[in-house]
Write a protein that holds these residues in place. Structure first.
Motif, PDB file in Angstrom:
ATOM      1  N   VAL A 128      36.662 -61.886 -32.250  1.00 14.07           N
ATOM      2  CA  VAL A 128      37.093 -62.551 -33.472  1.00 14.07           C
ATOM      3  C   VAL A 128      38.618 -62.551 -33.527  1.00 14.07           C
ATOM      4  N   ASP A 129      39.206 -63.645 -34.004  1.00 12.95           N
ATOM      5  CA  ASP A 129      40.668 -63.755 -34.028  1.00 12.95           C
ATOM      6  C   ASP A 129      41.255 -62.893 -35.136  1.00 12.95           C
ATOM      7  N   ASP A 130      42.525 -62.546 -34.956  1.00 10.05           N
ATOM      8  CA  ASP A 130      43.205 -61.651 -35.899  1.00 10.05           C
ATOM      9  C   ASP A 130      43.233 -62.216 -37.311  1.00 10.05           C
ATOM     10  N   ALA A 131      43.396 -63.528 -37.425  1.00  8.70           N
ATOM     11  CA  ALA A 131      43.495 -64.143 -38.753  1.00  8.70           C
ATOM     12  C   ALA A 131      42.181 -63.980 -39.519  1.00  8.70           C
ATOM     13  N   SER A 132      41.054 -64.193 -38.834  1.00 13.27           N
ATOM     14  CA  SER A 132      39.750 -64.051 -39.502  1.00 13.27           C
ATOM     15  C   SER A 132      39.506 -62.612 -39.907  1.00 13.27           C
ATOM     16  N   LEU A 133      39.877 -61.680 -39.035  1.00 12.02           N
ATOM     17  CA  LEU A 133      39.688 -60.268 -39.340  1.00 12.02           C
ATOM     18  C   LEU A 133      40.559 -59.854 -40.525  1.00 12.02           C
ATOM     19  N   ALA A 134      41.794 -60.328 -40.540  1.00 15.96           N
ATOM     20  CA  ALA A 134      42.691 -60.014 -41.650  1.00 15.96           C
ATOM     21  C   ALA A 134      42.173 -60.615 -42.953  1.00 15.96           C
ATOM     22  N   ARG A 135      41.595 -61.816 -42.867  1.00 17.26           N
ATOM     23  CA  ARG A 135      41.072 -62.481 -44.063  1.00 17.26           C
ATOM     24  C   ARG A 135      39.933 -61.674 -44.682  1.00 17.26           C
ATOM     25  N   VAL A 136      39.087 -61.101 -43.830  1.00 16.08           N
ATOM     26  CA  VAL A 136      37.996 -60.268 -44.321  1.00 16.08           C
ATOM     27  C   VAL A 136      38.536 -59.061 -45.070  1.00 16.08           C
ATOM     28  N   LYS A 137      39.549 -58.426 -44.514  1.00 14.64           N
ATOM     29  CA  LYS A 137      40.100 -57.221 -45.136  1.00 14.64           C
ATOM     30  C   LYS A 137      40.789 -57.541 -46.470  1.00 14.64           C
ATOM     31  N   VAL A 138      41.481 -58.693 -46.503  1.00 12.50           N
ATOM     32  CA  VAL A 138      42.105 -59.106 -47.759  1.00 12.50           C
ATOM     33  C   VAL A 138      41.037 -59.435 -48.792  1.00 12.50           C
ATOM     34  N   ARG A 139      39.974 -60.103 -48.332  1.00  7.98           N
ATOM     35  CA  ARG A 139      38.908 -60.483 -49.255  1.00  7.98           C
ATOM     36  C   ARG A 139      38.219 -59.242 -49.827  1.00  7.98           C
ATOM     37  N   THR A 140      38.093 -58.197 -49.013  1.00  9.61           N
ATOM     38  CA  THR A 140      37.477 -56.966 -49.497  1.00  9.61           C
ATOM     39  C   THR A 140      38.299 -56.361 -50.623  1.00  9.61           C
ATOM     40  N   ARG A 141      39.608 -56.310 -50.420  1.00 12.24           N
ATOM     41  CA  ARG A 141      40.479 -55.776 -51.473  1.00 12.24           C
ATOM     42  C   ARG A 141      40.478 -56.675 -52.698  1.00 12.24           C
ATOM     43  N   ALA A 142      40.489 -57.988 -52.467  1.00 13.02           N
ATOM     44  CA  ALA A 142      40.471 -58.920 -53.598  1.00 13.02           C
ATOM     45  C   ALA A 142      39.180 -58.777 -54.390  1.00 13.02           C
ATOM     46  N   GLY A 143      38.094 -58.456 -53.680  1.00 16.26           N
ATOM     47  CA  GLY A 143      36.830 -58.262 -54.363  1.00 16.26           C
ATOM     48  C   GLY A 143      36.895 -57.124 -55.364  1.00 16.26           C
ATOM     49  N   LEU A 144      37.689 -56.109 -55.034  1.00 11.37           N
ATOM     50  CA  LEU A 144      37.880 -55.003 -55.979  1.00 11.37           C
ATOM     51  C   LEU A 144      38.657 -55.469 -57.204  1.00 11.37           C
ATOM     52  N   ILE A 145      39.721 -56.169 -56.966  1.00 12.03           N
ATOM     53  CA  ILE A 145      40.620 -56.548 -58.048  1.00 12.03           C
ATOM     54  C   ILE A 145      39.959 -57.533 -59.010  1.00 12.03           C
ATOM     55  N   ARG A 146      39.054 -58.369 -58.477  1.00 16.79           N
ATOM     56  CA  ARG A 146      38.390 -59.345 -59.334  1.00 16.79           C
ATOM     57  C   ARG A 146      37.407 -58.702 -60.299  1.00 16.79           C
ATOM     58  N   GLN A 147      37.017 -57.496 -60.020  1.00 14.94           N
ATOM     59  CA  GLN A 147      35.991 -56.857 -60.839  1.00 14.94           C
ATOM     60  C   GLN A 147      36.544 -55.601 -61.514  1.00 14.94           C
ATOM     61  N   LEU A 148      37.552 -55.847 -62.345  1.00 11.23           N
ATOM     62  CA  LEU A 148      38.299 -54.745 -62.940  1.00 11.23           C
ATOM     63  C   LEU A 148      37.701 -54.262 -64.250  1.00 11.23           C
ATOM     64  N   ASP A 149      38.102 -53.049 -64.591  1.00 10.34           N
ATOM     65  CA  ASP A 149      37.973 -52.567 -65.970  1.00 10.34           C
ATOM     66  C   ASP A 149      36.544 -52.513 -66.471  1.00 10.34           C
ATOM     67  N   ASP A 150      35.646 -52.058 -65.641  1.00  8.06           N
ATOM     68  CA  ASP A 150      34.238 -52.004 -66.032  1.00  8.06           C
ATOM     69  C   ASP A 150      33.777 -50.550 -66.026  1.00  8.06           C
ATOM     70  N   ASN A 151      33.680 -49.971 -67.202  1.00  7.15           N
ATOM     71  CA  ASN A 151      33.284 -48.564 -67.295  1.00  7.15           C
ATOM     72  C   ASN A 151      31.899 -48.309 -66.713  1.00  7.15           C
ATOM     73  N   ALA A 152      30.952 -49.192 -67.027  1.00 11.33           N
ATOM     74  CA  ALA A 152      29.579 -48.991 -66.569  1.00 11.33           C
ATOM     75  C   ALA A 152      29.490 -49.049 -65.047  1.00 11.33           C
ATOM     76  N   GLY A 153      30.189 -50.015 -64.449  1.00 11.61           N
ATOM     77  CA  GLY A 153      30.188 -50.115 -62.996  1.00 11.61           C
ATOM     78  C   GLY A 153      30.832 -48.910 -62.342  1.00 11.61           C
ATOM     79  N   LEU A 154      31.913 -48.436 -62.939  1.00 11.83           N
ATOM     80  CA  LEU A 154      32.587 -47.256 -62.402  1.00 11.83           C
ATOM     81  C   LEU A 154      31.703 -46.022 -62.479  1.00 11.83           C
ATOM     82  N   ALA A 155      30.989 -45.882 -63.584  1.00 11.28           N
ATOM     83  CA  ALA A 155      30.097 -44.733 -63.728  1.00 11.28           C
ATOM     84  C   ALA A 155      29.036 -44.745 -62.640  1.00 11.28           C
ATOM     85  N   GLN A 156      28.442 -45.913 -62.379  1.00 11.10           N
ATOM     86  CA  GLN A 156      27.435 -46.022 -61.329  1.00 11.10           C
ATOM     87  C   GLN A 156      28.021 -45.682 -59.967  1.00 11.10           C
ATOM     88  N   LEU A 157      29.202 -46.212 -59.687  1.00  7.82           N
ATOM     89  CA  LEU A 157      29.811 -45.998 -58.377  1.00  7.82           C
ATOM     90  C   LEU A 157      30.240 -44.548 -58.166  1.00  7.82           C
TER      91      LEU A 157
END
Length: 502
Positions: free
Chosen positions: A418-447
Motif C-alpha cells: 500500500v502506498d504511503d499516502a493511503s496509509l497516512a490517510r487511514v491514520k489521519v482518518r482514525t484520529r479524525a474519527g475521534l475528534i468528530r465524536q466529542l463530548d459524550d459522557n455516555a460513550g466515554l463511560a462505556q469505553l
C-alpha cells in the motif's frame, strides 16, 4: 441484540483533549480520572467533567453470549431483558405472595420437564395438564407485578438513555442521571445485584424468542450471519449468536439464570464507570456503602475451548427470496495479538469511507455492489475470531462476480505494498474519527469500562492510536498474505430458492 466492539474508529474523547492525542494529553486526561477497587473486587473508574450537571453511569459485566452454558444459548441475553424489572421492594404489590407464586411456577415446571424428559414414554395428557398449570402459575405471579415501576422511577427523576446490551464478550447496563440523583443510581443499581428478582422471566423469554424470529428467522441477513458463524467456527462458542438458538431459548429456566448469575455476576467480574459532574470522594463513599455489601466471590473460569485450525475453504448456501448477499470470513487472532492494529488498518484501507478501496472499486466505479465493506474484529475480540467481509450485489450483478472482484482486491493487497499516502490517510482518518465524536459522557463511560476490562488499563484508549501509527506497509502486506488464504476462508451466500446458488 447488540454487540460491542472496541473499534478505534468509534472512540470518544473529551473536547479538551481533541487537538492532539499524545502522551501529554494522556497525562492531562489522567488528572481527571480516579480509580478504586472495593474489597470485594468490584472496580470503579470515575471521570470528572463539570461542564454540565449530568452524570453517565455504565455497568460492564465481563460475561456475554460466549459464556452461555451448553444447551442454554441466549441465557446471557436474558439478563438484558431482566435488567430493569425491579427489586423485592420495587415492582410488586405483594412481594411475599409474588415470591410464593414464582416458586410455584418452578415447582410445576420441574414436574413438566420430568414428564417431557420421558420422551416416547411421556403421557401427552399429563404434559398438557402441566403446561396449563404452569401457565396459570405464571399468570398468578404476574398479577402481583407493577409494570415498569423501576424504569418509571428513573424517568421521573430525570434519568434518560436507560438501556442494556448483550454482546459476545460482555453485558452492559447504562443510563444518565442529573448530578443531584447520584445516590439514587447507587441505590437502584446495587439492589439489582444484591437481591436479583427474576420477575416476568417467562414473559421475557417469549420476547427473546420473538426477537429471534424477527431478527434471524425472518431476516435474510440475520439468517445468513448465523449460518456463516456456525460454519466458520466449528468448536468455539463464538459460533453462537447472542440471541441464542430457538430450542435453547424455549427451554431456559429461572434456575439456569440463577446459576449463571452466581457464576458470572460476581463483584470482581463487574466494572462501573461514572463520567460527569461528580466528586470522586463521594462516589467512592457511595460505592463502598451500596456495592460494598456484595460478598466477594471467585471469578469465573475463562473459556478453554480453542478453535482448531481450519484446513480448507468452507461454503454454506442459504435459500432466500430477498436481495442476494454474501459474507466472507477469515480466521484471525484475538485482540491481544501484536497484529491487532494491522487488522484495523487493513479494514480501514479496504472499507473506511468513500476513499476506501472496496467502495471506489466495487460500488462507485464498477457498480458491482450496492454495498461492500469489512470489519476487522468479529464477532468478538476476547478470543480468536474472524475478519469479516460483506458484499451486497447491485442490479444485474451476482454474488459470484462480487466475490471474484474482492479476491482481486485482496490479491493486490498481497502483491503490492500500500502506498504511503493511503496509509497516512487511514491514520489521519482514525484520529479524525475521534475528534468528530466529542463530548459524550455516555460513550466515554462505556469505553473506559470496556478498555479497562479488556486490556487491564483504560489508558489503552489513548495508546491504541500510537499502535496504529506504527503500522507499516510491510505489516499490511505480511498480515494479508498470512491470513487471507483459501484454507482459512469461509463463504456464506444467499440464493434464490428456485434459481440455485449464485
Amino acid at each position: 441484540m447488540e454487540t460491542l466492539h472496541l473499534k478505534l474508529a468509534t472512540l470518544l474523547v473529551p473536547l479538551g483533549f481533541a487537538c492532539s492525542l499524545g502522551a501529554q494529553n494522556l497525562q492531562e486526561f489522567a488528572k481527571h480520572v480516579t480509580e478504586f477497587t472495593l474489597p470485594n473486587g468490584m472496580h470503579f473508574i470515575v471521570l470528572e467533567r463539570h461542564e454540565a450537571p449530568v452524570v453517565s453511569f455504565h455497568t460492564y459485566v465481563n460475561a456475554g453470549s460466549v459464556d452461555d452454558p451448553k444447551g442454554r444459548t441466549g441465557l446471557a441475553h436474558m439478563f438484558e431483558h431482566m435488567a430493569f424489572k425491579g427489586t423485592e421492594t420495587i415492582g410488586s404489590t405483594n412481594w411475599p405472595a409474588e415470591k410464593a407464586a414464582m416458586d410455584n411456577i418452578e415447582k410445576l415446571y420441574d414436574q413438566l420437564e420430568a414428564e417431557r424428559n420421558k420422551v416416547a414414554k411421556a403421557d401427552p395428557a399429563k404434559v398438557k395438564t402441566l403446561e396449563e398449570q404452569v401457565q396459570g402459575a405464571i399468570e398468578k405471579a404476574n398479577s402481583f407485578v407493577v409494570p415498569n415501576l423501576y424504569p418509571r422511577i428513573i424517568e421521573e427523576n430525570g434519568g434518560v438513555g436507560m438501556n442494556a446490551s448483550t454482546g459476545e464478550d460482555s453485558t452492559d447496563y447504562f443510563y444518565n442521571f442529573p448530578a443531584n440523583r447520584v445516590e439514587l443510581w447507587f441505590y437502584l443499581e446495587s439492589a439489582r445485584f444484591l437481591h436479583p428478582v427474576y420477575r416476568d422471566f417467562y414473559k421475557e423469554r417469549n420476547v427473546v424468542r420473538e426477537e429471534r424470529r424477527m431478527r434471524v428467522e425472518s431476516d435474510p441477513q440475520g439468517k445468513l450471519m448465523e449460518q456463516m458463524l456456525a460454519t466458520a467456527i466449528a468448536a468455539h462458542p463464538y459460533r453462537n449468536m447472542p440471541g441464542g438458538w430457538a430450542s435453547d431459548i424455549e427451554n431456559l429456566r429461572v434456575k439456569d439464570a440463577e446459576k449463571f448469575f452466581g457464576q458470572y455476576y460476581v463483584p470482581g467480574n463487574i466494572t462501573m464507570a461514572v463520567v460527569g459532574d461528580v466528586d470522586p470522594a463521594r462516589i467512592k463513599s457511595l460505592a463502598t456503602e451500596y456495592f460494598g455489601r456484595l460478598p466477594k466471590k471467585n471469578l469465573p473460569d475463562p473459556i478453554l475451548t480453542i478453535e482448531p485450525i481450519q484446513e480448507g475453504v468452507k461454503h454454506v448456501d442459504v435459500a432466500s427470496p430477498a436481495q442476494p448477499m454474501e459474507f466472507i470470513a477469515y480466521h484471525r487472532p484475538d485482540q491481544y495479538d501484536k497484529d491487532d492494529p494491522v487488522f484495523d488498518v487493513i479494514s480501514s484501507l479496504l472499507s473506511g469511507g468513500r476513499t476506501s478501496i472496496m467502495y471506489k472499486d466495487m460500488v462507485r466505479d464498477k457498480k458491482l455492489a450496492l454495498g461492500a465493506g469489512a470489519e476487522s474484529q468479529f464477532p468478538g475480540g476476547k478470543y480468536p475470531g474472524l475478519f469479516f467481509f460483506y458484499l451486497i450485489p447491485g442490479a444485474d450483478h451476482s454474488a459470484l462476480e462480487n466475490e471474484k472482484e474482492l479476491d482481486t482486491i485482496i490479491a493486490d493487497l498481497k502483491k503490492t505494498k500500500v502506498d504511503d499516502a493511503s496509509l497516512a490517510r487511514v491514520k489521519v482518518r482514525t484520529r479524525a474519527g475521534l475528534i468528530r465524536q466529542l463530548d459524550d459522557n455516555a460513550g466515554l463511560a462505556q469505553l473506559l469500562a470496556s478498555f479497562y476490562v479488556n486490556y487491564g488499563d483504560w489508558k489503552k484508549l489513548f495508546t491504541s492510536l500510537d499502535e496504529i501509527d506504527k503500522v507499516t506497509a510491510d505489516d499490511v502486506q505480511r498480515v494479508a498474505k498470512e491470513y487471507f488464504t483459501s484454507e482459512n476462508r469461509t463463504v456464506a451466500v444467499t440464493f434464490q430458492p428456485e434459481g440455485g446458488a449464485q
